[in-house]
Design a protein around this motif. Structure first.
Motif, PDB file in Angstrom:
ATOM      1  N   PHE A   1       0.843  -1.202   0.000  1.00  0.00           N
ATOM      2  CA  PHE A   1       0.000   0.000   0.000  1.00  0.00           C
ATOM      3  C   PHE A   1       0.880   1.254   0.000  1.00  0.00           C
ATOM      4  CE2 PHE A   1      -3.081  -3.063   1.181  1.00  0.00           C
ATOM      5  CZ  PHE A   1      -4.337  -2.511   1.030  1.00  0.00           C
ATOM      6  N   ILE A   2       0.378   2.305  -0.629  1.00  0.00           N
ATOM      7  CA  ILE A   2       1.054   3.602  -0.614  1.00  0.00           C
ATOM      8  C   ILE A   2       0.642   4.313   0.672  1.00  0.00           C
ATOM      9  CG2 ILE A   2       1.155   5.865  -1.741  1.00  0.00           C
ATOM     10  CD1 ILE A   2       0.275   4.361  -4.346  1.00  0.00           C
ATOM     11  N   ILE A   3       1.615   4.865   1.394  1.00  0.00           N
ATOM     12  CA  ILE A   3       1.275   5.672   2.578  1.00  0.00           C
ATOM     13  C   ILE A   3       1.915   7.050   2.430  1.00  0.00           C
ATOM     14  CG2 ILE A   3       1.362   5.873   5.081  1.00  0.00           C
ATOM     15  CD1 ILE A   3       1.528   2.858   5.298  1.00  0.00           C
ATOM     16  N   GLY A   4       1.052   8.068   2.426  1.00  0.00           N
ATOM     17  CA  GLY A   4       1.523   9.452   2.344  1.00  0.00           C
ATOM     18  C   GLY A   4       1.406  10.110   3.700  1.00  0.00           C
ATOM     19  N   GLY A   5       2.284  11.054   3.964  1.00  0.00           N
ATOM     20  CA  GLY A   5       2.238  11.763   5.248  1.00  0.00           C
ATOM     21  C   GLY A   5       2.258  13.269   5.035  1.00  0.00           C
ATOM     22  N   THR A   6       1.619  13.991   5.936  1.00  0.00           N
ATOM     23  CA  THR A   6       1.587  15.453   5.853  1.00  0.00           C
ATOM     24  C   THR A   6       2.765  16.057   6.603  1.00  0.00           C
ATOM     25  OG1 THR A   6      -0.811  15.378   5.902  1.00  0.00           O
ATOM     26  CG2 THR A   6       0.204  17.506   6.377  1.00  0.00           C
ATOM     27  N   ALA A   7       3.431  17.005   5.965  1.00  0.00           N
ATOM     28  CA  ALA A   7       4.527  17.702   6.645  1.00  0.00           C
ATOM     29  C   ALA A   7       4.374  19.209   6.474  1.00  0.00           C
ATOM     30  CB  ALA A   7       5.866  17.241   6.086  1.00  0.00           C
ATOM     31  N   ASN A   8       4.736  19.909   7.517  1.00  0.00           N
ATOM     32  CA  ASN A   8       4.744  21.378   7.480  1.00  0.00           C
ATOM     33  C   ASN A   8       6.131  21.928   7.813  1.00  0.00           C
ATOM     34  OD1 ASN A   8       4.040  23.993   9.564  1.00  0.00           O
ATOM     35  ND2 ASN A   8       3.141  24.048   7.515  1.00  0.00           N
ATOM     36  N   THR A   9       6.985  21.037   8.381  1.00  0.00           N
ATOM     37  CA  THR A   9       8.333  21.448   8.778  1.00  0.00           C
ATOM     38  C   THR A   9       9.322  20.348   8.362  1.00  0.00           C
ATOM     39  OG1 THR A   9       8.190  20.306  10.894  1.00  0.00           O
ATOM     40  CG2 THR A   9       7.454  22.610  10.862  1.00  0.00           C
ATOM     41  N   PHE A  10      10.612  20.690   8.424  1.00  0.00           N
ATOM     42  CA  PHE A  10      11.635  19.682   8.117  1.00  0.00           C
ATOM     43  C   PHE A  10      11.575  18.555   9.152  1.00  0.00           C
ATOM     44  CE2 PHE A  10      16.113  18.219   8.668  1.00  0.00           C
ATOM     45  CZ  PHE A  10      16.182  17.485   7.483  1.00  0.00           C
ATOM     46  N   GLU A  11      11.257  18.887  10.391  1.00  0.00           N
ATOM     47  CA  GLU A  11      11.151  17.867  11.452  1.00  0.00           C
ATOM     48  C   GLU A  11      10.048  16.850  11.096  1.00  0.00           C
ATOM     49  OE1 GLU A  11      11.502  21.206  12.056  1.00  0.00           O
ATOM     50  OE2 GLU A  11      13.616  20.819  12.561  1.00  0.00           O
ATOM     51  N   ASP A  12       8.942  17.344  10.577  1.00  0.00           N
ATOM     52  CA  ASP A  12       7.866  16.422  10.148  1.00  0.00           C
ATOM     53  C   ASP A  12       8.381  15.491   9.049  1.00  0.00           C
ATOM     54  OD1 ASP A  12       6.083  17.826  11.771  1.00  0.00           O
ATOM     55  OD2 ASP A  12       5.272  19.029  10.111  1.00  0.00           O
ATOM     56  N   VAL A  13       9.149  16.075   8.133  1.00  0.00           N
ATOM     57  CA  VAL A  13       9.686  15.290   7.014  1.00  0.00           C
ATOM     58  C   VAL A  13      10.544  14.143   7.545  1.00  0.00           C
ATOM     59  CG1 VAL A  13      11.307  15.325   5.055  1.00  0.00           C
ATOM     60  CG2 VAL A  13       9.663  17.203   5.355  1.00  0.00           C
ATOM     61  N   VAL A  14      11.452  14.468   8.461  1.00  0.00           N
ATOM     62  CA  VAL A  14      12.369  13.452   9.009  1.00  0.00           C
ATOM     63  C   VAL A  14      11.569  12.342   9.680  1.00  0.00           C
ATOM     64  CG1 VAL A  14      14.192  13.042  10.705  1.00  0.00           C
ATOM     65  CG2 VAL A  14      14.244  15.112   9.305  1.00  0.00           C
ATOM     66  N   GLN A  15      10.583  12.760  10.463  1.00  0.00           N
ATOM     67  CA  GLN A  15       9.757  11.784  11.196  1.00  0.00           C
ATOM     68  C   GLN A  15       9.045  10.819  10.233  1.00  0.00           C
ATOM     69  OE1 GLN A  15       7.102  13.746  13.955  1.00  0.00           O
ATOM     70  NE2 GLN A  15       5.890  11.896  14.187  1.00  0.00           N
ATOM     71  N   HIS A  16       8.416  11.374   9.207  1.00  0.00           N
ATOM     72  CA  HIS A  16       7.673  10.524   8.255  1.00  0.00           C
ATOM     73  C   HIS A  16       8.615   9.654   7.423  1.00  0.00           C
ATOM     74  CE1 HIS A  16       4.038  12.328   9.416  1.00  0.00           C
ATOM     75  NE2 HIS A  16       4.071  13.382   8.655  1.00  0.00           N
ATOM     76  N   TYR A  17       9.763  10.231   7.088  1.00  0.00           N
ATOM     77  CA  TYR A  17      10.746   9.484   6.291  1.00  0.00           C
ATOM     78  C   TYR A  17      11.216   8.268   7.080  1.00  0.00           C
ATOM     79  CZ  TYR A  17      15.084   8.624   3.710  1.00  0.00           C
ATOM     80  OH  TYR A  17      16.098   8.055   2.983  1.00  0.00           O
ATOM     81  N   ARG A  18      11.544   8.507   8.358  1.00  0.00           N
ATOM     82  CA  ARG A  18      12.012   7.390   9.208  1.00  0.00           C
ATOM     83  C   ARG A  18      10.918   6.363   9.436  1.00  0.00           C
ATOM     84  NH1 ARG A  18      15.355  11.027  13.475  1.00  0.00           N
ATOM     85  NH2 ARG A  18      17.230  11.281  12.208  1.00  0.00           N
ATOM     86  N   ALA A  19       9.672   6.826   9.456  1.00  0.00           N
ATOM     87  CA  ALA A  19       8.548   5.915   9.707  1.00  0.00           C
ATOM     88  C   ALA A  19       8.178   5.106   8.458  1.00  0.00           C
ATOM     89  CB  ALA A  19       7.344   6.696  10.208  1.00  0.00           C
ATOM     90  N   GLY A  20       8.769   5.458   7.318  1.00  0.00           N
ATOM     91  CA  GLY A  20       8.546   4.657   6.110  1.00  0.00           C
ATOM     92  C   GLY A  20       7.467   5.169   5.169  1.00  0.00           C
ATOM     93  N   ALA A  21       7.222   6.493   5.177  1.00  0.00           N
ATOM     94  CA  ALA A  21       6.233   7.044   4.233  1.00  0.00           C
ATOM     95  C   ALA A  21       6.732   6.874   2.800  1.00  0.00           C
ATOM     96  CB  ALA A  21       6.010   8.524   4.522  1.00  0.00           C
ATOM     97  N   ASP A  22       5.778   6.786   1.864  1.00  0.00           N
ATOM     98  CA  ASP A  22       6.128   6.661   0.442  1.00  0.00           C
ATOM     99  C   ASP A  22       6.216   8.013  -0.250  1.00  0.00           C
ATOM    100  OD1 ASP A  22       6.190   3.745   0.077  1.00  0.00           O
ATOM    101  OD2 ASP A  22       4.093   3.885   0.709  1.00  0.00           O
TER     102      ASP A  22
END
Ligand SMILES: Cc1ncc(COP(=O)(O)OP(=O)(O)O)c(N)n1
Ligand SMILES: Cc1ncsc1CCOP(=O)(O)O
Ligand SMILES: [Mg+2]
Length: 205
Positions: free
Chosen positions: A98-119
Motif C-alpha cells: 500500500f502507498i502511505i503518504g504523510g503530511t509535513a509542514n516542517t523539516f522535522e515532520d519530514v524526518v519523522q515521516h521518512y524514518r517511519a517509512g512514508a512513500d
C-alpha cells in the motif's frame, strides 16, 4: 506532464464522487478521497463507486485518514496527518504494497515521516485555503525551498507534493523549488469547466 493528486471535495455544484469523476475525465491519475465530515459508511459507499472508476482510468486511489477502510476495500493507499494513525503503525497494518503518504509542514515532520517509512509527503499549506480547517502555518515558496534544501543536505529522498491554495499560475514557481508534484482541489472545482481545467493543469509546461 505535471504530477497531480486531486483531493475530492463537496461543493454546491458537485458531490465528492462527481468531483473525482471530473478530475479523472480530465486525465488525473491520482485521486485522494477526502470526505472530512462524512461518517465512515458514507466514505465506504463513495469509495466503492470510485474504485472501479479509478481502475478504468488507470488512476491511483488513496483514502484520506482511513487506514482500516483502505485495507478492507483494497484501494491503493492512505494519506495520514498529525492527528491520524502514525505511519509506522499504518505500515504494520497495510504492509509494503500500500502507498502511505504523510503530511509535513516542517523539516522535522519530514524526518519523522521518512524514518517511519512514508512513500511520499504532502507538504503544505502553500497558502491559505478554505478547503481545510485548522491549517498549519503557510509555507510560501520560501518554505518549500528551505525544506527541500534541508532534505537534500540530509540525503532524504522521498517524493514531495505541494498542497494548499495552489492555483494554475503558481505551478511553475512551485515546481521550480524542486517539489515533484502538486495536490489540488479548489482550483479545479472552482473552474467553469473542471475537466478542462484538469487537462490545462496537467499539460502545464
Ligand atoms: C497530499 C496531502 N497533503 C496533506 C494533506 C493533509 O492531511 P492531514 O494533515 O491529515 O489533514 P486532513 O486532510 O486529514 O484534514 C492531505 N490530505 N493530502
Ligand atoms: C487537504 C489539505 N491539506 C492542506 S491544504 C489542503 C486542502 C487542499 O485543497 P485546495 O487545493 O482547495 O487548497
Ligand atoms: Mg488526516
Amino acid at each position: 506532464m505535471v504530477s497531480l493528486q486531486f483531493i475530492t471535495h463537496q461543493t454546491e455544484r458537485y458531490s465528492y464522487l462527481e468531483s473525482a469523476r471530473m478530475a479523472l475525465e480530465g486525465g488525473c491519475k491520482w485521486i485522494q478521497l477526502r470526505m472530512k465530515e462524512a461518517p465512515l459508511e458514507e466514505v465506504e459507499a463513495v469509495a466503492l463507486q470510485l474504485k472501479p472508476l479509478c481502475k478504468e482510468h488507470e488512476a491511483i486511489l488513496v483514502l484520506d485518514d482511513h487506514v482500516e477502510l483502505a485495507r478492507k476495500l483494497e484501494v491503493d493507499g492512505v494519506h495520514l496527518g498529525k492527528k491520524d494513525m502514525p505511519i509506522d503503525q499504518a505500515r504494520q497494518i497495510l504492509g509494503e504494497a500500500f502507498i502511505i503518504g504523510g503530511t509535513a509542514n516542517t523539516f522535522e515532520d519530514v524526518v519523522q515521516h521518512y524514518r517511519a517509512g512514508a512513500d511520499y509527503l504532502g507538504i503544505g499549506p502553500f497558502r491559505f485555503t478554505t478547503t481545510k480547517k485548522n491549517l498549519s502555518p503557510v509555507l510560501g515558496l520560501e518554505g518549500y525551498s528551505s525544506i527541500l534544501s534541508q532534505m537534500k543536505e540530509a540525503n532524504i529522498e522521498i517524493p514531495v507534493v505541494a498542497i494548499g491554495g495552489i492555483t494554475y499560475e503558481d505551478i511553475p514557481a512551485i515546481l521550480h523549488t524542486g517539489v515533484n508534484g502538486i495536490a489540488l482541489s479548489g482550483t479545479i472545482l472552482g473552474a467553469d469547466n473542471p475537466i478542462e481545467e484538469t487537462r490545462r493543469i496537467l499539460n502545464h509546461a
